[in-house]
Scaffold this active site. Structure first.
Site, mmCIF file in Angstrom:
data_model
loop_
_atom_site.group_PDB
_atom_site.id
_atom_site.type_symbol
_atom_site.label_atom_id
_atom_site.label_comp_id
_atom_site.label_asym_id
_atom_site.label_seq_id
_atom_site.Cartn_x
_atom_site.Cartn_y
_atom_site.Cartn_z
ATOM 1 N N LEU A 231 0.891 -1.348 0.023
ATOM 2 C CA LEU A 231 0.121 0.107 -0.113
ATOM 3 C C LEU A 231 0.746 1.188 0.086
ATOM 4 C CD1 LEU A 231 -3.026 -1.058 2.570
ATOM 5 C CD2 LEU A 231 -2.563 -1.398 -0.008
ATOM 6 N N ASP A 232 1.035 1.774 -1.221
ATOM 7 C CA ASP A 232 2.023 2.771 -1.473
ATOM 8 C C ASP A 232 1.617 4.354 -0.809
ATOM 9 O OD1 ASP A 232 4.247 4.332 -2.826
ATOM 10 O OD2 ASP A 232 2.574 5.274 -3.840
ATOM 11 N N ALA A 233 2.374 4.935 -0.037
ATOM 12 C CA ALA A 233 1.979 6.261 0.605
ATOM 13 C C ALA A 233 0.680 6.213 1.271
ATOM 14 C CB ALA A 233 2.061 7.353 -0.487
ATOM 15 N N ILE A 234 0.326 5.229 1.893
ATOM 16 C CA ILE A 234 -1.098 4.789 2.329
ATOM 17 C C ILE A 234 -1.521 5.920 3.435
ATOM 18 C CG2 ILE A 234 -0.384 2.918 4.051
ATOM 19 C CD1 ILE A 234 -3.356 3.175 1.882
#
Length: 574
Positions: A231-234
Site C-alpha cells: 500500500l503505497d503512501a497509504i
C-alpha cells in the site's frame, strides 16, 4: 477493536466508524459482493518463514531488445536465481505518466512496454509476487480524472476538491510542491488535492463509489497472482482540513477493512504498508497485531546501517534494534537497505544527531550521489533523502573492489539477519553502481539507482568469474541459501541485541518453536576486533560452535574470537 470479532464483524464495524451506519451499511453490502465475486483458494502458505526472501525490481530493470521485459525477467530468474529467492516485488507495471510508475493511468492494465498479464501470470506460477497498490493518488491523464474534468456524474466525487483560500498549514507535506492544483473543469476552474505532484491527483475515500472501485482493484490484483500488496503512501489516504491529514484514524480503519476483505477473498494474502515516517508512526500500521497490516517497511534500517559503516560504530543501530517492540505471530517487518527511491532520513529523526545526518549527506555527495532537502518552514533546509546507489555509498575512495565488496556484503548480512522478511533490490543483488547517465538523461536524482540493464551484457558480467557483479551476486546468493536453512531466521524468531563492542552489530535470533539459536555478528569497522567469546558460548549453550558463513569451528578453549574488518559471522552450535 476487540480481537475476538469475526472478520465480517470487523469489516462492518470499521465501515460504520468511518462512514456512519447508513453509508457504512451500503458499503458493507458492496464489499460482500466483491468477496463473493473474487473468492478463491488460499495462498500457497498461510504466513511467511525463513525461506521467504524477496527481490525488488522494476518490470524492465533487465532488458533484451528481442523480447518483452517481463519475459526477460523470467529468463533471468530461471537461469540465475532459481529457487534461492522465492518472492518478487515488481514495482508498478501499469501504464503511467510520471514518477517512474507511481502516477498510474490504469490500475488494471499492464504497461505494454513491459509486457502483459500473461507475463505476470507466468511469473506468479513460480514466485510469490508483490504488486503495488498506488491508491492514494492516480495520474492526471487517467480515465477517472479525465472523466471528472469532462463533468461525468459518475466521477465527480472521486477527487478532493478544495478551496485555495482556506488554511492548509497543518497538513504534513512530503514534498515542497503546492498542495492544491488548479484544473480546468467543465464547470470552470477548480482546485484538487495533490499530495505529491500535479500529475498525481489524490483520491477521495469519502466517496462510496471510489472506495468500492479501489476495493475491487485490490481484489483483481489477488486474482492476477499477487500474494503481497504494497500500500503505497497509504498514510495520506484520508484528508481532513485542520488536521495533519496523515495517519488519521480513518486511514487505519480503511486499511483494516482492506486486510479483512483480502483475507476473506484469499487467506494468506499479505498487506504491507509503505509509510516513510518516524518509527512510532510507521509501526502503528501493525494495529493490534491481528487487525491491520501484516508487515511494515523497516525504514530506519537503511540509514542506520549506512551510518554504522560510515562511522565505524554500530552503537545507534544496536540501540535502535534493542528498542524494537515484539510483533505478534502474524505480523513482522519488511526489511530493506536499498530501493528504487533514495535512503530516507526522516525515519532517523530522534535517533541520529543533526551532525550525523549531515555526515551521511556529505558521504553521499562525496561518492557521486545527491541529497534531496526539505524546507523546515523557517527559511532553513535539512537533508530529506540520499540519492545514491548503496554499494557506491559504502565504497571508500581509491580502495580495491575487494574491500568495497566485503563492506557491502557485511551490510547486506545485517539485512539478512534482523527480524523480518528481507527485501533485496535488484541493483544490490547485482552489484550495480551509481547510474549518473540515468540522472543526466531524466534530470531526476532518483534515477541514480534505477538503471536499465542490458541482459546480454549482464549475463557476460555474471559469468565472468571475479568480476564485481559476479563476486557480489554469487556471495549474496550463497548467503541467502545458508540463511534459508536456519529456523532462527524465521521472521517471528525472537531478536536480542548483545552489546559487546560498538564496532560490532551483534544479535541473537531464537526460533520460537524449536528454540534453535544463532548469533549474527557483523564488524562495521575497518579494524580487527577481538571479543571475549564466553558470552557467545553461554548464549548458544555449547562448548563447540561454528560460523556457518566461513565454516570455521571454535571451541570454548579459545578464549576470544577475532573478527576481521567488515567480517560477518553466523555462529551456532556445532
Amino acid at each position: 477493536m476487540n480481537r475476538t470479532m469475526s472478520a465480517q464483524e470487523a469489516i462492518q464495524q470499521n465501515l460504520y466508524d468511518v462512514y456512519g451506519e447508513e453509508k457504512g451499511s451500503r458499503l458493507y453490502e458492496a464489499v460482500q459482493q466483491i468477496i463473493d465475486k473474487y473468492k478463491q483458494s488460499p495462498q500457497k502458505k498461510e504466513w511467511v518463514d525463513e525461506r521467504d526472501v524477496m527481490m525488488i525490481t522494476y518490470g524492465d530493470s533487465i532488458k533484451d531488445p528481442h523480447q518483452t521485459p517481463l519475459t526477460t525477467l523470467k529468463e533471468f530468474l530461471n537461469e540465475y536465481v532459481g529457487e534461492t529467492i522465492n518472492s518478487v516485488h515488481i514495482l508498478p507495471f501499469y501504464p503511467f505518466t510520471s514518477d517512474d510508475g507511481f502516477s498510474v493511468q490504469d490500475y488494471l492494465a499492464v504497461n505494454p512496454e513491459v509486457g502483459n498479464w500473461e507475463g505476470v501470470h507466468n511469473l506468479a506460477e513460480h514466485y510469490d509476487l508483490m504488486f503495488d497498490a498506488v491508491i492514494n493518488h492516480i495520474s492526471s491523464k487517467s480515465e477517472w480524472f479525465l472523466k471528472y474534468l469532462e463533468g461525468d456524474p459518475e466521477y465527480q466525487d472521486y477527487f478532493v476538491e478544495s478551496d485555495p483560500s482556506l488554511d492548509y498549514s497543518t497538513v504534513v507535506r512530503p514534498r515542497a510542491l503546492p498542495l492544491l492544483t488548479k484544473v480546468d473543469h467543465k464547470d470552470g476552474i477548480k482546485y484538487v488535492w495533490t499530495t505529491f505532484s500535479d500529475d498525481q491527483i489524490d483520491l477521495n475515500y469519502e466517496s462510496e463509489a471510489l472506495f468500492t472501485k479501489v476495493m475491487e482493484v485490490l481484489a483483481e490484483y489477488v486474482q492476477h497472482g499477487a500474494r503481497y500488496l504494497r500500500l503505497d503512501a497509504i498514510g495520506f489516504l484520508w484528508k481532513q482540513l485542520g488536521t495533519t491529514s496523515i495517519h488519521l484514524e480513518e486511514t487505519h480503519k480503511v486499511v483494516q477493512v482492506m486486510r479483512h476483505v483480502l483475507e476473506e477473498i484469499s487467506p494468506g494474502t499479505i498487506i504491507i504498508t509503505e509509510t516513510n515516517v518516524p518509527h512510532k508512526d510507521n509501526i502503528s500500521y501493525l494495529g493490534d497485531g491481528h487487525n491491520e497490516a501484516h508487515m511494515v517497511y523497516q525504514f530506519p534500517l537503511p540509514p542506520l546501517t549506512l551510518h554504522s559503516f560510515v562511522s565505524g560504530s554500530a552503537k545507534h543501530l544496536s540501540e535502535w534494534a534493542d528498542s524494537l517492540e515484539a510483533t505478534s505471530e502474524h505480523t513482522s517487518f519488511f526489511n530493506f537497505l536499498a530501493s528504487h527511491d533514495g535512503v530516507g532520513l526522516r525515519p532517523v529523526e530522534g535517533i541520529l544527531a543533526d551532525e550525523e545526518v549531515e555526515r551521511l549527506a556529505k558521504r553521499a555527495k562525496d561518492n557521486g550521489g545527491f541529497v534531496s532537502y526539505k524546507d523546515n518552514g523557517d527559511g532553513t533546509k535539512s537533508p530529506y533523502e540520499l540519492n545514491i546507489n548503496y554499494l557506491s555509498a559504502l565504497t571508500e575512495p581509491e580502495e580495491s573492489p575487494n574491500e568495497a565488496v566485503k563492506r557491502f556484503l557485511a551490510a547486506q548480512t545485517i539485512l539478512l539477519s534482523v527480524k523480518g522478511v528481507p527485501g533485496i533490490y535488484i541493483h544490490s543483488l547485482l552489484g550495480s553502481l551509481n547510474d549518473l547517465d540515468g540522472v543526466k538523461e531524466t534530470g531526476r536524482n532518483r534515477s541514480i539507482n534505477r538503471e536499465k540493464l542490458d541482459y546480454k551484457r549482464l549475463k557476460k558480467d555474471l559469468d565472468d568469474k571475479g568480476s564485481l557483479r559476479e563476486r557480489v551476486f554469487s556471495t549474496f546468493m550463497d548467503r541467502i541459501e545458508k540463511r534459508k536453512k536456519e529456523k532462527a531466521f524465521h521472521p517471528n524468531a525472537e531478536q536480542d541485541v548483545l552489546f559487546m563492542d560498538d564496532r560490532l552489530f551483534t544479535i541473537v535470533r531464537t526460533a520460537k518453536d524449536h528454540g534453535e539459536r544463532l548469533v549474527s555478528l557483523v564488524n562495521v569497522s575497518g579494524e580487527q576486533v577481538a571479543v571475549d567469546a564466553g558470552e557467545i558460548y553461554r548464549t548458544l549453550d555449547s562448548d563447540q560452535i561454528v560460523d556457518i558463513i566461513s565454516g570455521k569451528a571454535y571451541t570454548s578453549s579459545q578464549g576470544e574470537i577475532v573478527i576481521e574488518p567488515y567480517q560477518a559471522m553466523w555462529l551456532k552450535e556445532a
